[in-house]
Design a protein around this motif. Structure first.
Motif, short mmCIF file in Angstrom:
data_model
loop_
_atom_site.label_atom_id
_atom_site.label_comp_id
_atom_site.label_asym_id
_atom_site.label_seq_id
_atom_site.Cartn_x
_atom_site.Cartn_y
_atom_site.Cartn_z
N MET A 1 42.62 21.60 4.26
CA MET A 1 42.29 22.63 5.25
C MET A 1 43.13 23.89 5.03
O MET A 1 42.66 24.99 5.29
N SER A 2 44.35 23.75 4.52
CA SER A 2 45.19 24.92 4.30
C SER A 2 44.58 25.84 3.24
O SER A 2 44.71 27.06 3.31
N SER A 3 43.88 25.26 2.26
CA SER A 3 43.25 26.11 1.24
C SER A 3 42.08 26.88 1.84
O SER A 3 41.83 28.02 1.45
N LEU A 4 41.37 26.29 2.80
CA LEU A 4 40.27 27.00 3.44
C LEU A 4 40.78 28.10 4.37
O LEU A 4 40.24 29.20 4.39
N THR A 5 41.83 27.81 5.14
CA THR A 5 42.36 28.82 6.05
C THR A 5 43.06 29.93 5.27
O THR A 5 43.14 31.06 5.74
N GLY A 6 43.56 29.63 4.07
CA GLY A 6 44.20 30.65 3.24
C GLY A 6 43.22 31.65 2.66
O GLY A 6 43.63 32.70 2.14
N LEU A 7 41.91 31.37 2.74
CA LEU A 7 40.91 32.31 2.23
C LEU A 7 40.69 33.49 3.16
O LEU A 7 40.15 34.51 2.74
N SER B 1 48.21 20.24 7.52
CA SER B 1 49.19 21.00 8.28
C SER B 1 50.29 20.08 8.79
O SER B 1 50.09 18.87 8.92
N PRO B 2 51.47 20.63 9.10
CA PRO B 2 52.57 19.79 9.61
C PRO B 2 52.18 19.13 10.93
O PRO B 2 51.49 19.73 11.75
N ARG B 3 52.62 17.92 11.12
CA ARG B 3 52.30 17.19 12.34
C ARG B 3 53.08 17.76 13.51
O ARG B 3 54.26 18.08 13.40
N VAL B 4 52.42 17.81 14.67
CA VAL B 4 53.07 18.27 15.89
C VAL B 4 54.00 17.19 16.42
O VAL B 4 55.12 17.46 16.81
N TYR B 5 53.52 15.95 16.39
CA TYR B 5 54.31 14.82 16.85
C TYR B 5 54.63 13.93 15.64
O TYR B 5 53.72 13.44 14.98
N PRO B 6 55.90 13.71 15.34
CA PRO B 6 56.27 12.94 14.15
C PRO B 6 55.75 11.50 14.16
O PRO B 6 55.52 10.91 13.11
N THR B 7 55.52 10.92 15.33
CA THR B 7 55.05 9.54 15.39
C THR B 7 53.53 9.44 15.28
O THR B 7 52.99 8.33 15.22
#
Length: 179
Positions: free
Chosen positions: A39-45, A75-81
């Motif tokens: 998803m990061s590659s799509l949002t980076g466009l 993307s980085p997780r909001v909650y680590p668990t």
């Protein structure tokens, strides 16, 4: 996977559209593609699509046949668990995206063209037989799929009840908590 790309220009492209004679016509065919995208590659466009200059409209036709695209949120997780997001798979049988002279993209789902039996190539005949068998198999699986759907509905209802209970517990300690 099979990729065909063709760019036409000049008087020959006028058969496609009046604007294609001047700006050209782009035709892309993608068949049998099975890929994964982050998803990061799509949002980076996004920044590449923004421009101060209004671009020229290039009429085009993009055809996807038998494509399967799996999108994974990296993307980085909001909650680590958290176990993390589930990948989304988009399966496309036959879709055509056309951009006409007005600059608008039109998305249409195409049905495969049926060819009379006498005109089929031997390879196509071999491929058509399993497809017909698969349809029959799918009809036999309907009751099983309905039972599975009911099981999933019950599991979803139970998960929603658990969610409501957990929210109630959280609000005991923090009445202003919002999701």
């Amino acid at each position: 996977p099979e990729l065909c790309l063709r760019l036409e220009g000049g008087p020959a492209a006028a058969a496609r559209s009046p604007l294609a004679e001047r700006n050209g016509f782009l035709r892309l065919l993608l068949r049998g593609c099975d890929t994964q995208l982050c998803m990061s590659s799509l949002t980076g466009l996004g920044p590449f699509l923004e421009d101060e200059i209004i671009p020229e409209v290039i009429p085009m036709e993009i055809e996807l046949v038998g494509a399967k695209i799996t999108m994974q949120d990296d993307s980085p997780r909001v909650y680590p668990t958290s176990p993390g997001p589930v990948p989304i798979t988009l399966a496309v049988d036959h879709v055509v995206v056309r951009r006409k002279d007005d600059g608008v993209f039109y998305l249409t789902e195409e049905k495969p063209v049926s060819v009379p039996e006498g005109q089929k190539a031997p390879a196509e005949s071999v491929l058509a037989a399993p497809a017909a068998g698969a349809r029959g198999l799918q009809l036999k699986q309907v009751p099983e799929l309905q039972r599975e759907l009911q099981t999933m509905k019950l599991a979803l209802a139970e998960a929603n009840m658990d969610k409501a209970h957990l929210l109630q517990e959280i609000r005991k300690y923090n009445p202003l908590f919002q999701l």
